[in-house]
Write a protein that holds these residues in place. Structure first.
Motif, PDB file in Angstrom:
ATOM      1  N   LEU A  92      21.531 -43.618   5.437  1.00 52.12           N
ATOM      2  CA  LEU A  92      20.920 -44.849   5.953  1.00 52.12           C
ATOM      3  C   LEU A  92      21.306 -46.072   5.134  1.00 52.12           C
ATOM      4  O   LEU A  92      20.931 -47.189   5.475  1.00 52.12           O
ATOM      5  CB  LEU A  92      19.397 -44.698   6.010  1.00 52.12           C
ATOM      6  N   ALA A  93      22.050 -45.864   4.047  1.00 51.23           N
ATOM      7  CA  ALA A  93      22.534 -46.961   3.210  1.00 51.23           C
ATOM      8  C   ALA A  93      23.828 -46.492   2.548  1.00 51.23           C
ATOM      9  O   ALA A  93      24.121 -45.298   2.498  1.00 51.23           O
ATOM     10  CB  ALA A  93      21.495 -47.324   2.156  1.00 51.23           C
ATOM     11  N   ALA A  94      24.588 -47.435   2.047  1.00 46.83           N
ATOM     12  CA  ALA A  94      25.846 -47.106   1.377  1.00 46.83           C
ATOM     13  C   ALA A  94      25.596 -46.154   0.218  1.00 46.83           C
ATOM     14  O   ALA A  94      24.664 -46.338  -0.562  1.00 46.83           O
ATOM     15  CB  ALA A  94      26.518 -48.378   0.875  1.00 46.83           C
ATOM     16  N   ALA A  95      26.415 -45.113   0.144  1.00 47.98           N
ATOM     17  CA  ALA A  95      26.384 -44.101  -0.922  1.00 47.98           C
ATOM     18  C   ALA A  95      25.066 -43.319  -0.984  1.00 47.98           C
ATOM     19  O   ALA A  95      24.800 -42.645  -1.968  1.00 47.98           O
ATOM     20  CB  ALA A  95      26.694 -44.730  -2.270  1.00 47.98           C
ATOM     21  N   ALA A  96      24.241 -43.394   0.056  1.00 49.43           N
ATOM     22  CA  ALA A  96      22.974 -42.654   0.085  1.00 49.43           C
ATOM     23  C   ALA A  96      23.193 -41.241   0.613  1.00 49.43           C
ATOM     24  O   ALA A  96      24.140 -40.971   1.346  1.00 49.43           O
ATOM     25  CB  ALA A  96      21.960 -43.378   0.969  1.00 49.43           C
ATOM     26  N   GLU A  97      22.303 -40.345   0.226  1.00 49.95           N
ATOM     27  CA  GLU A  97      22.339 -38.984   0.742  1.00 49.95           C
ATOM     28  C   GLU A  97      21.961 -39.009   2.226  1.00 49.95           C
ATOM     29  O   GLU A  97      21.037 -39.715   2.623  1.00 49.95           O
ATOM     30  CB  GLU A  97      21.340 -38.118  -0.025  1.00 49.95           C
ATOM     31  N   PRO A  98      22.650 -38.248   3.055  1.00 54.90           N
ATOM     32  CA  PRO A  98      22.279 -38.204   4.474  1.00 54.90           C
ATOM     33  C   PRO A  98      20.871 -37.642   4.654  1.00 54.90           C
ATOM     34  O   PRO A  98      20.449 -36.747   3.920  1.00 54.90           O
ATOM     35  CB  PRO A  98      23.311 -37.263   5.096  1.00 54.90           C
ATOM     36  N   THR A  99      20.147 -38.183   5.621  1.00 51.25           N
ATOM     37  CA  THR A  99      18.826 -37.676   5.973  1.00 51.25           C
ATOM     38  C   THR A  99      18.795 -37.419   7.470  1.00 51.25           C
ATOM     39  O   THR A  99      19.599 -37.963   8.235  1.00 51.25           O
ATOM     40  CB  THR A  99      17.702 -38.660   5.588  1.00 51.25           C
ATOM     41  N   ALA A 100      17.856 -36.593   7.906  1.00 49.95           N
ATOM     42  CA  ALA A 100      17.745 -36.248   9.325  1.00 49.95           C
ATOM     43  C   ALA A 100      17.360 -37.482  10.131  1.00 49.95           C
ATOM     44  O   ALA A 100      16.355 -38.123   9.857  1.00 49.95           O
ATOM     45  CB  ALA A 100      16.713 -35.145   9.519  1.00 49.95           C
ATOM     46  N   THR A 101      18.198 -37.808  11.104  1.00 51.89           N
ATOM     47  CA  THR A 101      17.935 -38.975  11.947  1.00 51.89           C
ATOM     48  C   THR A 101      17.778 -38.603  13.412  1.00 51.89           C
ATOM     49  O   THR A 101      17.271 -39.391  14.193  1.00 51.89           O
ATOM     50  CB  THR A 101      19.072 -40.006  11.834  1.00 51.89           C
ATOM     51  N   HIS A 102      18.223 -37.411  13.801  1.00 52.00           N
ATOM     52  CA  HIS A 102      18.173 -37.017  15.214  1.00 52.00           C
ATOM     53  C   HIS A 102      18.048 -35.497  15.317  1.00 52.00           C
ATOM     54  O   HIS A 102      18.634 -34.770  14.518  1.00 52.00           O
ATOM     55  CB  HIS A 102      19.449 -37.491  15.929  1.00 52.00           C
ATOM     56  N   VAL A 103      17.298 -35.048  16.297  1.00 55.78           N
ATOM     57  CA  VAL A 103      17.086 -33.615  16.528  1.00 55.78           C
ATOM     58  C   VAL A 103      17.320 -33.328  18.008  1.00 55.78           C
ATOM     59  O   VAL A 103      16.896 -34.097  18.874  1.00 55.78           O
ATOM     60  CB  VAL A 103      15.638 -33.211  16.153  1.00 55.78           C
ATOM     61  N   GLU A 104      17.992 -32.236  18.293  1.00 48.18           N
ATOM     62  CA  GLU A 104      18.163 -31.757  19.667  1.00 48.18           C
ATOM     63  C   GLU A 104      17.794 -30.279  19.692  1.00 48.18           C
ATOM     64  O   GLU A 104      18.089 -29.546  18.748  1.00 48.18           O
ATOM     65  CB  GLU A 104      19.601 -31.927  20.144  1.00 48.18           C
ATOM     66  N   ALA A 105      17.177 -29.863  20.785  1.00 46.19           N
ATOM     67  CA  ALA A 105      16.819 -28.445  20.947  1.00 46.19           C
ATOM     68  C   ALA A 105      17.234 -28.004  22.345  1.00 46.19           C
ATOM     69  O   ALA A 105      17.149 -28.768  23.302  1.00 46.19           O
ATOM     70  CB  ALA A 105      15.321 -28.255  20.752  1.00 46.19           C
ATOM     71  N   ARG A 106      17.670 -26.754  22.442  1.00 46.32           N
ATOM     72  CA  ARG A 106      18.061 -26.203  23.747  1.00 46.32           C
ATOM     73  C   ARG A 106      17.761 -24.715  23.766  1.00 46.32           C
ATOM     74  O   ARG A 106      17.632 -24.076  22.715  1.00 46.32           O
ATOM     75  CB  ARG A 106      19.538 -26.472  24.026  1.00 46.32           C
ATOM     76  N   LEU A 107      17.654 -24.191  24.968  1.00 48.42           N
ATOM     77  CA  LEU A 107      17.415 -22.759  25.127  1.00 48.42           C
ATOM     78  C   LEU A 107      18.680 -21.990  24.802  1.00 48.42           C
ATOM     79  O   LEU A 107      19.783 -22.434  25.125  1.00 48.42           O
ATOM     80  CB  LEU A 107      16.968 -22.459  26.560  1.00 48.42           C
ATOM     81  N   ARG A 108      18.529 -20.847  24.176  1.00 48.97           N
ATOM     82  CA  ARG A 108      19.698 -20.008  23.861  1.00 48.97           C
ATOM     83  C   ARG A 108      20.347 -19.499  25.139  1.00 48.97           C
ATOM     84  O   ARG A 108      21.563 -19.404  25.218  1.00 48.97           O
ATOM     85  CB  ARG A 108      19.289 -18.828  22.988  1.00 48.97           C
ATOM     86  N   GLN A 109      19.534 -19.142  26.102  1.00 49.60           N
ATOM     87  CA  GLN A 109      20.053 -18.661  27.389  1.00 49.60           C
ATOM     88  C   GLN A 109      20.204 -19.843  28.339  1.00 49.60           C
ATOM     89  O   GLN A 109      19.217 -20.444  28.739  1.00 49.60           O
ATOM     90  CB  GLN A 109      19.106 -17.619  28.004  1.00 49.60           C
TER      91      GLN A 109
END
Length: 126
Positions: A92-109
């Motif tokens: 979220l900033a220069a040289a910062a550690e990545p953080t979770a910004t988006h999540v997606e979920a789907r059925l396996r089948q």
């Protein structure tokens, strides 16, 4: 001409000389100083995931099925018995550690979209 140059260089090495040692692989690529700030998903139902660093997600969900890095971005994929959870991390900033910004979920089948909060609970319970 290229083949001749290659043969000439090979001859210079001489017989019985060991090949030069390879440099050890870097542990982690350097972080970019240029950042395009991603749109961060609203945390409703995703509290404790959105905004979390990789270490917190790995501690919460265990070993990911996939761990893919591309530049500063990273995707962690976890799977439950009925769903697959993809968590996208960006700095979220220069040289910062990545953080979770988006999540997606789907059925396996069949791969139809699934409720991310329900998939998070399922993956946590595995």
């Amino acid at each position: 001409m290229t083949a001749g140059l290659g043969l000439a260089l090979a001859a210079c090495a001489g017989p019985g000389k060991p090949a030069p040692a390879r440099a050890p692989a870097a542990a982690a690529p350097p972080r970019s100083t240029i950042v395009v700030v991603p749109q961060v998903m609203a945390p409703q139902g995703l509290v404790g995931v959105i905004g979390s660093p990789p270490a917190a997600l790995l501690s919460r969900f265990g070993t990911p099925r996939l761990d893919v890095a591309e530049g500063d971005a990273r995707k962690l994929q976890f799977a439950g018995s009925a769903c697959v959870l993809d968590i996208y991390l960006y700095p979220l900033a220069a040289a910062a550690e990545p953080t979770a910004t988006h999540v997606e979920a789907r059925l396996r089948q069949g791969g139809a979209p699934a409720d991310p909060a329900a998939c998070i609970r399922e993956v946590e319970g595995r």
